[in-house]
Design a protein around this motif. Structure first.
Motif, short mmCIF file in Angstrom:
data_model
loop_
_atom_site.label_atom_id
_atom_site.label_comp_id
_atom_site.label_asym_id
_atom_site.label_seq_id
_atom_site.Cartn_x
_atom_site.Cartn_y
_atom_site.Cartn_z
N PHE A 31 73.40 61.88 68.89
CA PHE A 31 73.27 61.90 70.44
C PHE A 31 72.73 60.50 70.68
CE2 PHE A 31 71.21 62.43 74.21
CZ PHE A 31 71.98 63.31 75.09
N LYS A 32 72.01 60.15 70.20
CA LYS A 32 71.31 58.75 70.69
C LYS A 32 72.46 57.72 70.51
CE LYS A 32 67.88 55.12 69.97
NZ LYS A 32 66.64 54.93 69.20
N GLU A 33 73.11 57.62 69.22
CA GLU A 33 73.95 56.64 68.85
C GLU A 33 75.19 56.73 69.78
OE1 GLU A 33 74.64 56.85 64.84
OE2 GLU A 33 72.71 56.05 64.22
N THR A 34 75.62 57.86 70.12
CA THR A 34 76.74 58.29 71.01
C THR A 34 76.90 57.78 72.41
OG1 THR A 34 77.42 60.01 69.40
CG2 THR A 34 78.49 59.90 71.63
N THR A 35 75.56 57.89 72.96
CA THR A 35 75.50 57.89 74.26
C THR A 35 74.50 56.76 74.96
OG1 THR A 35 73.15 59.06 74.32
CG2 THR A 35 75.23 60.60 74.60
N ILE A 36 74.24 55.88 73.79
CA ILE A 36 73.45 54.62 74.05
C ILE A 36 74.12 53.81 75.05
CG2 ILE A 36 73.84 53.23 72.32
CD1 ILE A 36 70.42 53.83 73.04
N ASN A 37 73.76 53.18 76.02
CA ASN A 37 74.17 52.30 76.96
C ASN A 37 75.53 52.86 77.77
OD1 ASN A 37 72.71 50.03 76.16
ND2 ASN A 37 74.09 49.73 74.34
N HIS A 38 75.48 54.23 77.93
CA HIS A 38 76.06 54.91 78.71
C HIS A 38 75.37 55.70 79.77
CE1 HIS A 38 79.47 53.42 76.48
NE2 HIS A 38 79.18 53.99 75.48
N THR A 39 76.21 56.58 80.78
CA THR A 39 75.43 57.57 81.46
C THR A 39 75.38 58.91 81.28
OG1 THR A 39 76.42 56.26 83.25
CG2 THR A 39 75.45 58.38 83.82
N LEU A 40 74.36 59.56 81.33
CA LEU A 40 74.09 61.19 80.91
C LEU A 40 73.81 61.69 82.50
CD1 LEU A 40 71.19 61.12 78.30
CD2 LEU A 40 73.54 61.51 77.95
N VAL A 41 74.56 62.74 82.25
CA VAL A 41 74.51 63.79 83.58
C VAL A 41 73.91 65.03 83.00
CG1 VAL A 41 75.76 65.00 85.30
CG2 VAL A 41 76.49 63.00 84.68
N MET A 42 72.97 65.36 83.68
CA MET A 42 72.04 66.74 83.18
C MET A 42 71.64 67.48 84.52
SD MET A 42 68.77 65.27 81.29
CE MET A 42 69.73 63.97 80.39
N GLY A 43 71.16 68.78 84.34
CA GLY A 43 70.54 69.41 85.51
C GLY A 43 69.16 69.15 85.33
N ARG A 44 68.56 69.68 86.52
CA ARG A 44 67.02 69.51 86.72
C ARG A 44 66.28 70.04 85.65
NH1 ARG A 44 63.54 72.79 88.00
NH2 ARG A 44 64.80 74.40 89.03
N LYS A 45 66.68 71.44 85.23
CA LYS A 45 65.98 72.04 84.13
C LYS A 45 66.05 71.37 82.80
CE LYS A 45 66.25 76.50 86.35
NZ LYS A 45 67.13 77.70 86.09
N THR A 46 67.23 70.97 82.53
CA THR A 46 67.40 70.06 81.06
C THR A 46 66.68 68.85 81.23
OG1 THR A 46 69.76 71.25 80.86
CG2 THR A 46 69.17 69.05 79.69
N PHE A 47 66.70 68.26 82.35
CA PHE A 47 65.72 66.93 82.62
C PHE A 47 64.58 67.22 82.35
CE2 PHE A 47 63.55 63.97 85.32
CZ PHE A 47 63.89 62.59 84.72
#
Length: 164
Positions: A31-47
């Motif tokens: 997850f880290k290697e795939t998403t690093i330097n990109h944007t993550l979208v999540m709901g408030r509860k997940t955050f």
């Protein structure tokens, strides 16, 4: 480009009390290697389930209906359209990272999927929504190494949206 990323068990389970129901360090690394330097979208509860802090070296968008919601060092958005406009202007990779309602809302717009499939069953309360798999083509499936820290059989899968 919108990309969905998640891990699930055999029953489609993705969460328990806004957290992961398993401990799989290799999936966290993926997850880290795939998403690093990109944007993550999540709901408030997940955050908030992740401690209410953005992950390092990623732009985090928290999607919430609460117009008064505030959190440090993240972008707060309140609609699908806001995120879609951001993604179009961004021209980078925007990863949809949960929870269930967020996946349901964004899956019709995703062009790619990264799914970690864990060949085990766990207890929890959040499931990935139904996917029309006939609209997706599996382009890669790699078994992750099983060891004392990663005790389950699991696969890293990549899907591309099939052309209609």
């Amino acid at each position: 480009m919108l990309i969905a990323i998640w891990a699930q068990d055999k029953n489609g389970l993705i969460g328990k009390n806004n957290r992961l129901p398993w401990h799989l360090p290799n999936d966290l690394r993926f997850f880290k290697e795939t998403t690093i330097n990109h944007t993550l979208v999540m709901g408030r509860k997940t955050f908030e389930g992740m401690g209410g802090r953005p992950l390092p070296n990623r732009q985090t968008i928290v999607l919430t209906r609460d117009k008064d919601y505030q959190a440090e060092n993240v972008m707060i958005m309140h609609s699908l359209d806001e995120v879609l406009s951001y993604d179009q202007a961004n021209k980078g990779k925007t990863f949809i990272a949960g929870g269930s309602a967020i996946y349901t809302e964004f899956m019709p717009y995703c062009k790619k999927i990264y799914r970690t499939f864990i060949e085990d069953r766990f207890e929890g309360d959040a499931y990935f929504p139904e996917v029309s798999w006939n609209k997706w083509q599996l382009t890669e499936r790699k078994q992750g190494p099983k060891d004392e820290k990663n005790p389950y059989r699991y696969y890293f899968e990549t899907y591309e949206r099939a052309e209609s």
